[in-house]
Design an enzyme around this catalytic site. Structure first.
Site, PDB file in Angstrom:
ATOM      1  N   HIS A  58       0.682  -1.050   0.048  1.00 28.34           N
ATOM      2  CA  HIS A  58      -0.114  -0.021   0.136  1.00 28.34           C
ATOM      3  C   HIS A  58       0.847   1.236   0.010  1.00 28.34           C
ATOM      4  O   HIS A  58       1.726   1.351   1.028  1.00 28.34           O
ATOM      5  CB  HIS A  58      -0.847   0.081   1.113  1.00 28.34           C
ATOM      6  CG  HIS A  58      -1.922  -1.207   1.275  1.00 28.34           C
ATOM      7  ND1 HIS A  58      -2.093  -2.063   2.357  1.00 28.34           N
ATOM      8  CD2 HIS A  58      -2.668  -1.693   0.051  1.00 28.34           C
ATOM      9  CE1 HIS A  58      -3.090  -2.897   1.954  1.00 28.34           C
ATOM     10  NE2 HIS A  58      -3.286  -2.715   0.681  1.00 28.34           N
ATOM     11  N   GLU A  61       1.760   3.612   3.061  1.00 33.47           N
ATOM     12  CA  GLU A  61       2.285   3.159   4.379  1.00 33.47           C
ATOM     13  C   GLU A  61       3.746   3.288   4.346  1.00 33.47           C
ATOM     14  O   GLU A  61       4.712   2.290   4.124  1.00 33.47           O
ATOM     15  CB  GLU A  61       1.917   1.713   4.483  1.00 33.47           C
ATOM     16  CG  GLU A  61       0.244   1.543   4.559  1.00 33.47           C
ATOM     17  CD  GLU A  61      -0.334   0.176   4.600  1.00 33.47           C
ATOM     18  OE1 GLU A  61       0.267  -0.733   4.638  1.00 33.47           O
ATOM     19  OE2 GLU A  61      -1.590   0.001   4.489  1.00 33.47           O
ATOM     20  N   HIS A 154       3.556  -3.495   6.966  1.00 35.80           N
ATOM     21  CA  HIS A 154       2.420  -2.600   6.690  1.00 35.80           C
ATOM     22  C   HIS A 154       2.353  -1.649   8.025  1.00 35.80           C
ATOM     23  O   HIS A 154       2.900  -1.916   8.745  1.00 35.80           O
ATOM     24  CB  HIS A 154       1.031  -3.358   6.467  1.00 35.80           C
ATOM     25  CG  HIS A 154       0.819  -4.178   5.238  1.00 35.80           C
ATOM     26  ND1 HIS A 154       0.070  -3.733   4.152  1.00 35.80           N
ATOM     27  CD2 HIS A 154       1.425  -5.053   4.791  1.00 35.80           C
ATOM     28  CE1 HIS A 154       0.397  -4.541   3.062  1.00 35.80           C
ATOM     29  NE2 HIS A 154       1.028  -5.556   3.681  1.00 35.80           N
ATOM     30  N   GLU A 218       1.744  -5.691  10.793  1.00 33.48           N
ATOM     31  CA  GLU A 218       1.154  -4.146  11.105  1.00 33.48           C
ATOM     32  C   GLU A 218       1.977  -3.486  11.997  1.00 33.48           C
ATOM     33  O   GLU A 218       2.244  -4.095  13.251  1.00 33.48           O
ATOM     34  CB  GLU A 218      -0.343  -4.296  11.381  1.00 33.48           C
ATOM     35  CG  GLU A 218      -1.151  -5.012  10.319  1.00 33.48           C
ATOM     36  CD  GLU A 218      -1.294  -3.925   9.127  1.00 33.48           C
ATOM     37  OE1 GLU A 218      -1.026  -2.916   9.151  1.00 33.48           O
ATOM     38  OE2 GLU A 218      -1.848  -4.706   8.062  1.00 33.48           O
TER      39      GLU A 218
END
Length: 338
Positions: A58, A61, A154, A218
């Site tokens: 993404h 990010e 991420h 994450e």
């Protein structure tokens, strides 16, 4: 051609569409720029470990991109002596230049062949990234007891009750790797989310197609380039340096991890679909039994048990895509570990 100032990120963003492959040397090995955002680093000595670090799947990010770019620069200028094989992937440089999550289609929904259902840049990019991983692991297949790793890094749209957490791809036999969980714990990960079904995410592709230990990691919230506090990634940075330099996995107690199992996917089934939460609700926020979590003209979802929590809530997406995951805490002792 060369990577100016050993800044692979700047080089990639300046060549977002394509770059002619080239080879170069660095103090502890040989580097291969295979395509835009695709960098393979081979150490001078043979290694049983083949590590993929992917970032920017993404484009907005940016924290993990900056973290890994710093590690690459340290390897290339000799501050880190590389002892393992390394493939670095900057997933979506076009979106990164636009400071957008994606351009046309969410890239992290296009792997495991998902790209075949779409056209455009992201579909082509997913196919190219799959090929890069396949080529990389094919070399290590000749090694006895080779260890394949893929950490897809991420940051999240929302804040989280657990700042750093991982998604463990669906494992059919539900047996989880203790060494990898200890490594993740040492890397500052607070929680583990066990997937409940096959997906089209990047980490699941590496696991199911190549048998890699693969995780979606994450690392906090999304911030623009230059606004990330990289000190918040210090534990992960130290763990990765140890792995790159020694081929060793950092370890920490599994007791520090909270484990969740996915119960249900919330799927947007109509333009009227809404989640009964505000924009500030964090990932892993828990709810009371009976709370109406989601509703549309076609359906409604109610919390099944007090303590069930929501992760990745987002309704700003097309009909048919996931609007969130409902998860439930599970005891570490209930897991099968090897």
């Amino acid at each position: 051609m060369s990577i100016l100032n050993n800044d692979f990120l700047a080089f990639t963003l300046e060549n977002q569409d394509a770059v002619a492959p080239f080879q170069f040397t660095f103090p502890s090995g040989t580097g291969f720029v295979e395509d835009t955002g695709i960098l393979r680093l081979e150490p001078k000595q043979r290694s049983r470990i083949s590590l993929v670090l992917s970032v920017g799947v993404h484009g907005n990010e940016t924290g993990p991109i900056e973290l890994v770019n710093n590690l690459v620069a340290a390897v290339l200028d000799g501050r880190i002596s590389l002892k393992i094989r390394l493939l670095v992937l900057i997933g979506n440089p076009v979106a990164a230049n636009l400071a957008k999550r994606f351009c046309d289609v969410n890239l992290n929904r296009l792997f495991n062949g998902g790209w075949k259902n779409y056209e455009g840049f992201e579909a082509r990019r997913a196919q190219r990234l799959e090929q890069a991983i396949s080529d990389f692991y094919a070399i290590s297949d000749n090694e006895v007891e080779c260890v394949k790793l893929h950490y897809d890094l991420h940051t999240a749209i929302r804040g989280s009750m657990h700042e750093k957490f991982v998604v463990y791809p669906y494992v059919k036999n539900a047996v989880y790797n203790k060494e990898q969980l200890a490594f993740l714990s040492a890397s500052g990960v607070n929680a583990v989310l066990l997937s409940h079904q096959p997906t089209t995410t990047f980490s699941y592709y590496s696991y199911v197609e190549h048998g890699a230990h693969a995780f979606t990691v994450e690392l906090g919230k999304v911030y623009p380039f230059g606004e990330n506090d990289l000190s918040r990634f210090a534990d992960l940075d130290a763990s990765l340096i140890l792995l790159l330099e020694k081929g060793d996995f950092a370890e920490s107690s599994l007791a520090d991890l909270q484990v969740f199992r996915v119960l249900d996917s919330l799927v947007k089934d109509d333009d009227s679909y809404e989640l009964s939460i505000d924009n500030e609700v964090k990932n892993f926020t828990q709810f009371e039994e009976g709370h109406r979590m989601a509703h549309s003209k076609k359906s409604a979802y109610y919390i099944k048990q007090t303590g069930d929590a929501i992760v990745f809530p987002n309704t700003n997406l097309p009909i048919g895509q996931r609007a969130g995951l409902m998860v439930r805490p599970v005891a570490l002792d209930d897991l099968q570990l090897n």
